[in-house]
Design a protein around this motif. Structure first.
Motif, PDB file in Angstrom:
ATOM      1  N   VAL A 154       0.827  -1.206   0.000  1.00 36.90           N
ATOM      2  CA  VAL A 154       0.000   0.000   0.000  1.00 36.90           C
ATOM      3  C   VAL A 154       0.863   1.260   0.000  1.00 36.90           C
ATOM      4  N   ASN A 155       2.064   1.158   0.545  1.00 36.62           N
ATOM      5  CA  ASN A 155       2.931   2.331   0.572  1.00 36.62           C
ATOM      6  C   ASN A 155       3.690   2.539  -0.734  1.00 36.62           C
ATOM      7  N   LEU A 156       3.514   1.630  -1.689  1.00 39.66           N
ATOM      8  CA  LEU A 156       4.041   1.853  -3.033  1.00 39.66           C
ATOM      9  C   LEU A 156       3.134   2.779  -3.841  1.00 39.66           C
ATOM     10  N   ILE A 157       1.878   2.915  -3.397  1.00 40.79           N
ATOM     11  CA  ILE A 157       0.863   3.632  -4.169  1.00 40.79           C
ATOM     12  C   ILE A 157       0.572   4.971  -3.503  1.00 40.79           C
ATOM     13  N   ASP A 158       0.764   6.035  -4.237  1.00 42.23           N
ATOM     14  CA  ASP A 158       0.526   7.378  -3.709  1.00 42.23           C
ATOM     15  C   ASP A 158      -0.862   7.842  -4.138  1.00 42.23           C
TER      16      ASP A 158
ATOM     17  N   LEU B 156     -16.048   5.812 -10.918  1.00 44.58           N
ATOM     18  CA  LEU B 156     -14.976   6.628 -11.493  1.00 44.58           C
ATOM     19  C   LEU B 156     -13.872   6.884 -10.466  1.00 44.58           C
ATOM     20  N   GLU B 157     -14.257   7.079  -9.208  1.00 43.49           N
ATOM     21  CA  GLU B 157     -13.249   7.217  -8.151  1.00 43.49           C
ATOM     22  C   GLU B 157     -12.427   5.939  -8.036  1.00 43.49           C
ATOM     23  N   LEU B 158     -13.110   4.806  -8.085  1.00 47.72           N
ATOM     24  CA  LEU B 158     -12.420   3.521  -8.001  1.00 47.72           C
ATOM     25  C   LEU B 158     -11.454   3.345  -9.169  1.00 47.72           C
ATOM     26  N   CYS B 159     -11.874   3.745 -10.353  1.00 49.35           N
ATOM     27  CA  CYS B 159     -10.997   3.653 -11.528  1.00 49.35           C
ATOM     28  C   CYS B 159      -9.728   4.477 -11.332  1.00 49.35           C
ATOM     29  N   ASP B 160      -9.863   5.627 -10.693  1.00 53.38           N
ATOM     30  CA  ASP B 160      -8.697   6.478 -10.450  1.00 53.38           C
ATOM     31  C   ASP B 160      -7.722   5.803  -9.484  1.00 53.38           C
ATOM     32  N   ILE B 161      -8.258   5.120  -8.472  1.00 47.33           N
ATOM     33  CA  ILE B 161      -7.400   4.388  -7.531  1.00 47.33           C
ATOM     34  C   ILE B 161      -6.657   3.269  -8.255  1.00 47.33           C
ATOM     35  N   LEU B 162      -7.384   2.513  -9.073  1.00 47.62           N
ATOM     36  CA  LEU B 162      -6.753   1.417  -9.818  1.00 47.62           C
ATOM     37  C   LEU B 162      -5.696   1.938 -10.780  1.00 47.62           C
ATOM     38  N   SER B 163      -5.974   3.073 -11.408  1.00 44.71           N
ATOM     39  CA  SER B 163      -5.001   3.665 -12.325  1.00 44.71           C
ATOM     40  C   SER B 163      -3.698   3.990 -11.597  1.00 44.71           C
ATOM     41  N   ALA B 164      -3.816   4.540 -10.385  1.00 46.87           N
ATOM     42  CA  ALA B 164      -2.623   4.854  -9.594  1.00 46.87           C
ATOM     43  C   ALA B 164      -1.881   3.583  -9.199  1.00 46.87           C
ATOM     44  N   ALA B 165      -2.629   2.539  -8.841  1.00 47.30           N
ATOM     45  CA  ALA B 165      -1.998   1.275  -8.469  1.00 47.30           C
ATOM     46  C   ALA B 165      -1.248   0.676  -9.651  1.00 47.30           C
ATOM     47  N   HIS B 166      -1.888   0.654 -10.808  1.00 48.96           N
ATOM     48  CA  HIS B 166      -1.260   0.064 -11.993  1.00 48.96           C
ATOM     49  C   HIS B 166      -0.054   0.881 -12.447  1.00 48.96           C
ATOM     50  N   ALA B 167      -0.107   2.191 -12.252  1.00 44.92           N
ATOM     51  CA  ALA B 167       1.054   3.029 -12.576  1.00 44.92           C
ATOM     52  C   ALA B 167       2.231   2.714 -11.659  1.00 44.92           C
TER      53      ALA B 167
END
Length: 242
Positions: A89-93, A141-152
């Motif tokens: 979780v600390n890899l994802i900002d 859409l909020e969830l998609c933004d979280i997933l986008s950050a995780a995948h990045a």
């Protein structure tokens, strides 16, 4: 107040699914100490562990304690695997990923001390038909933004489902509306790193992508498949393959 964690997803052997322990694990009691923390009450429990409301004995910080059940630990799911969630979780900002700020062991069982949230899971809201279609889309859409950050950050969640999406209550006094948090990163995979759950089918069967079942290399596409199942459930109130 609902717990900020869901606890029912367990890794399964592909050849022989592991059965969950049926007995109720021993619980912590109010006032009991776990390291620097004092237990207030139990918030919830599931097949993987129990969650407690806790307060730091020195600083008064309120948090949630996720304590692993002893029966879950074994060759396929070790204490190190459980505690790995803190690093992931600390890899994802992203503010949609709950903060984990302490780890430890109590009576031979690993635990995580993490952000305590107030609200309900998206699954609870869907079952109660709380949100309109437009409100549901806004949360998705909020969830998609979280997933986008995780995948990045090269992180694949691997257990995306309605009950792992938490809708934090609005706080008008602070000018905050509803917010989405994505929970339970314990079986997440970091692309490019060895997978501690290699050879194990991890996740929740309704949402698992075909490539996960086949044992193919795990990529963000697996989360996209799970997201599509989640969206279908969120909007139509039933799984696509019922």
């Amino acid at each position: 107040m609902a717990t900020a964690l869901t606890l029912d997803a367990l890794p399964h052997q592909k050849s022989e699914p592991r059965r969950r322990r049926r007995e109720r694990p021993a619980t912590l009691t109010p006032g009991q100490s776990v390291g620097a923390w004092r237990v207030e009450r139990e918030l919830g429990h599931g097949g993987m562990g129990s969650v407690y409301a806790i307060t730091h004995k020195t600083f008064g910080k309120r948090a949630a304690l996720k304590l692993c059940h002893r029966g879950v630990l074994g060759p396929d799911f070790t204490a190190a695997t459980f505690l790995r969630e803190a690093r992931v979780v600390n890899l994802i900002d992203h503010p949609g990923v709950p903060d984990v700020f302490a780890t430890g062991s109590y009576d031979g069982r690993p635990y995580l001390a993490m952000e305590r949230l107030r609200g309900q899971t998206l699954g609870d809201h869907v079952r109660a038909s709380t949100f309109s279609t437009l409100e549901s889309i806004a949360l998705i859409l909020e969830l998609c933004d979280i997933l986008s950050a995780a995948h990045a950050s090269n992180v694949v969640h691997r257990d995306l489902k309605l009950d792992n999406v938490f809708v934090v209550d609005a706080c008008p006094a602070l000018g905050l509306g509803r917010r989405v948090k994505l929970l339970d990163w314990g079986v997440a995979h970091v692309v490019g790193e060895p997978d501690p759950l290699c050879g194990v089918l991890a996740g929740t069967l309704t949402y698992i992508a075909p490539e996960q079942v086949r044992g193919d290399a795990l990529t963000p596409a697996a989360d996209v498949y799970s997201l599509a199942v989640l969206i279908y459930q969120c909007l139509l109130r039933r799984p696509p393959f019922a």
